[in-house]
Design a protein around this motif. Sequence first.
Motif, PDB file in Angstrom:
ATOM      1  N   ASP A  38      -4.640   1.053  13.031  1.00 56.06           N
ATOM      2  CA  ASP A  38      -5.360  -0.212  13.193  1.00 56.06           C
ATOM      3  C   ASP A  38      -5.916  -0.630  11.838  1.00 56.06           C
ATOM      4  O   ASP A  38      -6.882  -0.052  11.343  1.00 56.06           O
ATOM      5  CB  ASP A  38      -6.495  -0.045  14.208  1.00 56.06           C
ATOM      6  CG  ASP A  38      -7.313  -1.322  14.393  1.00 56.06           C
ATOM      7  OD1 ASP A  38      -6.932  -2.366  13.834  1.00 56.06           O
ATOM      8  OD2 ASP A  38      -8.341  -1.257  15.096  1.00 56.06           O
ATOM      9  N   HIS A  39      -5.304  -1.647  11.217  1.00 57.00           N
ATOM     10  CA  HIS A  39      -5.730  -2.082   9.890  1.00 57.00           C
ATOM     11  C   HIS A  39      -7.157  -2.623   9.864  1.00 57.00           C
ATOM     12  O   HIS A  39      -7.748  -2.746   8.791  1.00 57.00           O
ATOM     13  CB  HIS A  39      -4.772  -3.161   9.357  1.00 57.00           C
ATOM     14  CG  HIS A  39      -3.491  -2.599   8.798  1.00 57.00           C
ATOM     15  ND1 HIS A  39      -3.025  -1.345   9.119  1.00 57.00           N
ATOM     16  CD2 HIS A  39      -2.586  -3.126   7.927  1.00 57.00           C
ATOM     17  CE1 HIS A  39      -1.886  -1.123   8.481  1.00 57.00           C
ATOM     18  NE2 HIS A  39      -1.596  -2.182   7.753  1.00 57.00           N
ATOM     19  N   ASP A  40      -7.699  -2.947  11.043  1.00 56.40           N
ATOM     20  CA  ASP A  40      -9.066  -3.476  11.108  1.00 56.40           C
ATOM     21  C   ASP A  40     -10.070  -2.408  11.524  1.00 56.40           C
ATOM     22  O   ASP A  40     -11.245  -2.715  11.754  1.00 56.40           O
ATOM     23  CB  ASP A  40      -9.135  -4.644  12.107  1.00 56.40           C
ATOM     24  CG  ASP A  40      -8.295  -5.830  11.651  1.00 56.40           C
ATOM     25  OD1 ASP A  40      -8.282  -6.099  10.441  1.00 56.40           O
ATOM     26  OD2 ASP A  40      -7.650  -6.465  12.511  1.00 56.40           O
ATOM     27  N   ALA A  41      -9.633  -1.165  11.630  1.00 58.92           N
ATOM     28  CA  ALA A  41     -10.523  -0.088  12.053  1.00 58.92           C
ATOM     29  C   ALA A  41     -11.627   0.157  11.030  1.00 58.92           C
ATOM     30  O   ALA A  41     -11.472  -0.125   9.841  1.00 58.92           O
ATOM     31  CB  ALA A  41      -9.714   1.194  12.274  1.00 58.92           C
ATOM     32  N   ASP A  42     -12.761   0.682  11.505  1.00 56.15           N
ATOM     33  CA  ASP A  42     -13.835   1.069  10.591  1.00 56.15           C
ATOM     34  C   ASP A  42     -13.399   2.285   9.803  1.00 56.15           C
ATOM     35  O   ASP A  42     -12.922   3.276  10.362  1.00 56.15           O
ATOM     36  CB  ASP A  42     -15.109   1.406  11.390  1.00 56.15           C
ATOM     37  CG  ASP A  42     -15.744   0.183  11.999  1.00 56.15           C
ATOM     38  OD1 ASP A  42     -15.569  -0.912  11.456  1.00 56.15           O
ATOM     39  OD2 ASP A  42     -16.439   0.326  13.046  1.00 56.15           O
TER      40      ASP A  42
END
Length: 345
Positions: free
Chosen positions: A337-341
């Motif tokens: 997930d490129h938007d993961a924290d």
Amino acid sequence: MSQRLIAACIAAPLVLILGGIALVVPLPYASYSPGPTYDILGKDSDEAEVIQVDGHEAYYDDGQIRFTTVVASSFGQRLSLGEALSRWVDPDKAVLPYDVVHPPETTRADEEAEGAIQMTTSQDVAKAVALTELGYDVPKAVQVAQVDDEGPAKDKLLVRDVFKEVDGEPVTKAEQVVEAVRKHDDGSLVELRILRDDRELTVRLKPEQIEGKPRVGVTLGLGYEFPFDITLRVDPAVGGPSAGLMFSLAIYDTLTPGSLTGGANVAGTGELAPDGKVGPIGGIEQKIAGAEAEGADLFFVPAANCPDVKGLDPDLRLVKATTMHDARLALETWVGDHDADLPSC
């Protein structure tokens, strides 16, 4: 014509001349500029895989793992005021005190030799950390980090020869080799039992007096006894320790099926310690600029360099790297997930 006007007419050319001289007079400053980046998962100039593995399955998948470099102004070259000002206004370049870039009492040869030793050590530490991450036991050893161009060991010992025994005694630390060589100040031969490419060899050398002490002409460094062979075909002109983290991630990727990067272009920097911790490096801003120019999607920043990247807003994601293990987990999370924290500065 008034005296003031006459004085001004005389002074103006002098000011211009002095200003011109000031722009070209060398100052005690040097500079860093973005250097090339190297894809460790790619191929070298001979179209051979950069990572060569013998004795274990190798997986050459999609994606790039790049280590980054900086180009320092040449040894002995001090910037003029004009050069310093032009670099100072360039956001991708840095102006530093000359003695920081080229420490006092070192020569060009010293810098090149030290850079080569650091590169050898960083590669071996990276292999050990990657293998440890995979569950292997990798015993530490004492090895040859450099062989002097002139000296008893030339053409007899090679970089990465591992010392097993010296004069019949098992070697567990570098000091044993140094002390044993010094005992041969009478011109007698020191006997070295070494491990080279899975073969044990005996080498006998006659120490020479170098700077008043008997020596054989090698630099000792940290080595390992690896379970199988891993070779990194890196341009020998590139030196320094700062590629360790990226070497280790690339080796881990090559030894495991599937792409660790998910096919993406990943770059970064960081000196790697034997326990897997990521240490700070110099020229972080220039390295980020170099990675950005190569189209990298993500960049690993050593935790201690986080203050140096405050305020930067590059077209890639900056991820804080504390250990190789944490960096690997962060990369796997990002691939999912490129938007993961992720750990950040």
